[in-house]
Structures are given as structure tokens and as C-alpha cells.
Enzyme design. Structure first.
Site, PDB file in Angstrom:
ATOM      1  N   GLU A   1       0.823  -1.225   0.000  1.00 11.90           N
ATOM      2  CA  GLU A   1       0.000   0.000   0.000  1.00 11.90           C
ATOM      3  C   GLU A   1       0.852   1.268   0.000  1.00 11.90           C
ATOM      4  O   GLU A   1       0.512   2.268   0.627  1.00 11.90           O
ATOM      5  CB  GLU A   1      -0.976  -0.025   1.184  1.00 11.90           C
ATOM      6  CG  GLU A   1      -1.937  -1.211   1.111  1.00 11.90           C
ATOM      7  CD  GLU A   1      -2.804  -1.385   2.350  1.00 11.90           C
ATOM      8  OE1 GLU A   1      -2.847  -0.447   3.171  1.00 11.90           O
ATOM      9  OE2 GLU A   1      -3.422  -2.455   2.492  1.00 11.90           O
TER      10      GLU A   1
ATOM     11  N   GLU B   1      -4.948  -8.417  -0.497  1.00 12.98           N
ATOM     12  CA  GLU B   1      -5.631  -8.126   0.771  1.00 12.98           C
ATOM     13  C   GLU B   1      -7.004  -7.575   0.410  1.00 12.98           C
ATOM     14  O   GLU B   1      -7.098  -6.624  -0.370  1.00 12.98           O
ATOM     15  CB  GLU B   1      -4.826  -7.108   1.591  1.00 12.98           C
ATOM     16  CG  GLU B   1      -5.385  -6.817   2.968  1.00 12.98           C
ATOM     17  CD  GLU B   1      -4.492  -5.849   3.754  1.00 12.98           C
ATOM     18  OE1 GLU B   1      -3.254  -5.936   3.622  1.00 12.98           O
ATOM     19  OE2 GLU B   1      -5.033  -5.003   4.480  1.00 12.98           O
TER      20      GLU B   1
END
EC number: 3.2.1.78
Length: 362
Positions: free
Chosen positions: A193, A292
Site C-alpha cells: 500500500e 488483501e
């Protein structure tokens, strides 16, 4: 003349038949580490071929927690109770980057290794992520922004900041070495991320491009890759690059094809059909995963059956998904059974056929 012509045609036919009968040469997808262990090579090639199947082609996955603090087999047990199946991939995070510890490396814990080894031996695949503490501080602060000058100090092994990073990497490598010693391949997902503004290694402002920051991130990723691969000689890692689906610049941070085995998206969403970034990531010509996932509104109302349907209709190159635990878990939302029993889903116990992986489809 006619006889000679007939014989010539017969020879041509036989030669053509021989060429057509020759087996098609298998296309092998190898890990980026040329010295990868044979088991890791085999798993990587098997994963890359999953989209060629008509069914049993998307590995289920779940996050088991942060090592020592929250990690256990409870999430796998919850899913099995809800669906009768166990996730093919089970995740652990070695780094508890929020902890205020005397030494930054004390935030690293690898005690989940025992369960990960057992999971592998019983037909699953482990995944390891890292919510690293911030080396600009003595410890903790994994969500505290840093300047680019601070970032440069972290990359410099001669500085206090650089030594803190190296201390964490050393302890992480020790844990990974334990798994390699047991022949356990690992889906390794560091520095995730990065295109978001919430972790110290990523951007500092919402969707504001910073080319220097992007360059520094790539240097950090490569530093970790070379440390694990060259300095420590870890040859069982499958390297996963995973930007956030809800931010821009998903491929800008990509460190290069020589450093990444699998690309993916960390995606929290309400509408599974509207996840951003699939086309961008698959254009990198690497196997693709939802690294995820979970509902954006975590109140138990999300229907995971819509997610697998969206994969089939909009994201067909997906080779696995890993759903987060707690309130994002499939076990406490709707559609868990449909997700785990879909014809495309591949669960623990369905990866191996005896001592070999299930057959590859070219």
C-alpha cells in the site's frame, strides 16, 4: 507422374503429422530469484498457470493475525466452521510496527512460524507481510509520516536510522530462514500500500505524486530484496507487489520485473465489480492476486459471493485472494460458503495430488 505426385503428397502429409503430433513445449514461469529452491520454482510455475484452468483456479486466503500479538489458527477455524473448508493461503505479519520497544527490532516476532510450517505440511501455502516500525524513530510510529531526507537516512546503513532498519531486516531474515530450512516457500509481501498516505514508506499526501518519494521507495524495496536474496541467501521467497486499489499511482512504485513475482491489489470495497487497478496491474505481465481484501463498511453485511462472481466476470486472471480477519473476515459476513464452494475456488487440501501439485494446464 501421378504416382510420384501421390508419393510426394504422402511424404508431406506424414511430415506435417509428425510436426503436429510433437508435444507442445511447456511454458515455465520462474521466480525472479534465479537461485530459488526447486519447490519454490514449482509452486511459482503452478500459480502462474492457474488462470488456464476452467475451475479450481483461484486460491482462497485469510489473514491469521500479527505474530505474537493476535496471530493464531482461530481465523482458519472460523472459516472452516462457516464453510467446511480451510483457506489455501494463510497469512501472518512479522512486524508490529505500532509497538514502543526499547529496540526497534523487538517489534519483529516470528513465533507464527510453527503454525505456518504445519499449514504448509498439511496442504496450504503461507504468506508473510510486514507492518514495519518507523526507523526514523526509536520504535513504533509505523503510521507517522517522514520527509524524503529522513527516508534517505533510513536507506543509508551508516546512519542510526539505517542501522535500525537493518536490525529489523536481520530479525525478519532469521525468521524466514527457519521456514526455508524446512523447505517452506513463502508469499512475501513487504512494503504494501505504498501509494497510500498512511504508512511511513509510502506517500505523505492523498493522491499527490512525489517522484522523489517514488524513487526512494524503489530503492528501499530493492534494498530489502538484495538483502534477503543476496546477503542472506533466502531462496524460498515469492515476491509480491501490492499497491492500494483506492489510490492512484498503482504502478509508479513498481520496482521492476526483476524484483517482483506476483502483482496484486489491496482492495477494500463495497462494490466488488468496481475495484480500480486490475487492468493496470495485469499489464505488468505478472500473475495477479487480490493480496488483501475486505468490505469497506465492516458491519457483517457484505456478500462475499459477489466477490468471487466479480472475479469470474471482471478479474479472471486472479490467482488468489487473501481476506483480512476480524470484522472483514468472510466468516462473519455473508456468502462465505458460496465463496469457498465456488467451482473456481481452490482451498487447502486441493493444491496437492499426493506428493505433487495438481496438474498444470498449459
Amino acid at each position: 507422374m501421378f504416382k510420384k505426385h501421390t508419393i510426394s503428397l504422402l511424404i508431406i502429409f506424414l511430415l506435417a503429422s509428425a510436426v503436429l503430433a510433437k508435444p507442445i513445449e511447456a511454458h515455465t514461469v520462474s521466480p525472479v530469484n534465479p537461485n530459488a529452491q526447486q519447490t519454490t520454482k514449482t509452486v511459482m510455475n503452478w500459480l502462474a498457470h492457474l488462470p488456464n484452468r476452467t475451475e479450481n483456479r483461484v486460491l482462497s486466503g485469510a489473514f491469521g493475525g500479527y505474530s505474537h500479538d493476535t496471530f493464531s489458527m482461530a481465523e482458519a477455524d472460523r472459516i472452516r466452521s462457516a464453510t467446511g473448508q480451510s483457506p489455501a493461503i494463510y497469512g501472518c505479519d512479522y512486524a508490529r510496527g505500532w509497538l514502543e520497544t526499547a529496540n526497534i527490532e523487538d517489534s519483529i516476532d516470528v513465533s507464527c512460524n510453527g503454525d505456518l510450517m504445519s499449514y504448509w505440511k498439511n496442504g496450504g501455502i503461507p504468506q508473510i507481510s510486514l507492518h514495519l516500525a518507523n526507523p526514523a524513530f526509536q520504535s513504533g510510529h509505523f503510521k507517522t509520516p517522514i520527509t524524503n531526507d529522513q527516508y534517505k537516512k533510513i536507506l543509508d546503513s551508516s546512519t542510526v536510522e539505517g542501522k535500525r532498519l537493518n536490525a529489523m531486516l536481520s530479525k525478519i531474515a532469521d525468521g524466514l530462514q527457519e521456514l526455508e530450512n524446512q523447505g517452506v516457500p513463502v508469499l512475501f509481501r513487504p512494503l504494501h500500500e505504498m501509494n497510500g498516505e498512511w504508512f511511513w514508506w509510502g506517500l505523505t499526501s492523498y493522491n499527490q505524486k512525489d517522484n522523489e518519494r517514488i524513487s526512494l521507495y524503489k530503492q528501499l524495496y530493492k534494498k530489502i530484496y538484495h538483502y534477503m536474496t543476496d546477503t542472506r541467501g533466502l531462496d524460498h521467497l515469492i515476491w509480491v507487489y501490492s499497491p492500494d486499489a483506492n489510490r492512484d499511482f498503482k504502478t509508479d512504485f513498481y520496482p521492476g520485473a526483476s524484483y517482483v513475482d506476483i502483482v496484486g491489489l489491496d482492495a477494500y470495497f463495497q462494490d466488488a465489480y468496481s475495484i480500480n487497478g486490475y487492468d493496470q496491474l495485469t499489464a505488468l505481465n505478472k500473475p495477479f492476486a487480490f493480496t488483501e481484501v475486505g468490505p469497506q463498511t465492516a458491519n457483517g453485511s457484505f456478500d462475499y459471493s459477489l466477490f468471487i462472481n466479480a472475479i469470474k466476470q471482471k478479474y479472471p486472471k486472479t490467482i488468489y485472494f487473501l481476506a483480512w480477519n476480524d470484522e472483514w473476515s468472510a466468516a462473519v459476513n455473508k456468502g462465505a460458503s458460496a465463496l469457498y464452494h465456488d467451482s473456481w475456488t481452490l482451498n487447502k487440501g486441493e493444491i496437492w495430488n499426493g506428493d505433487s501439485l495438481t496438474p498444470i494446464v498449459e
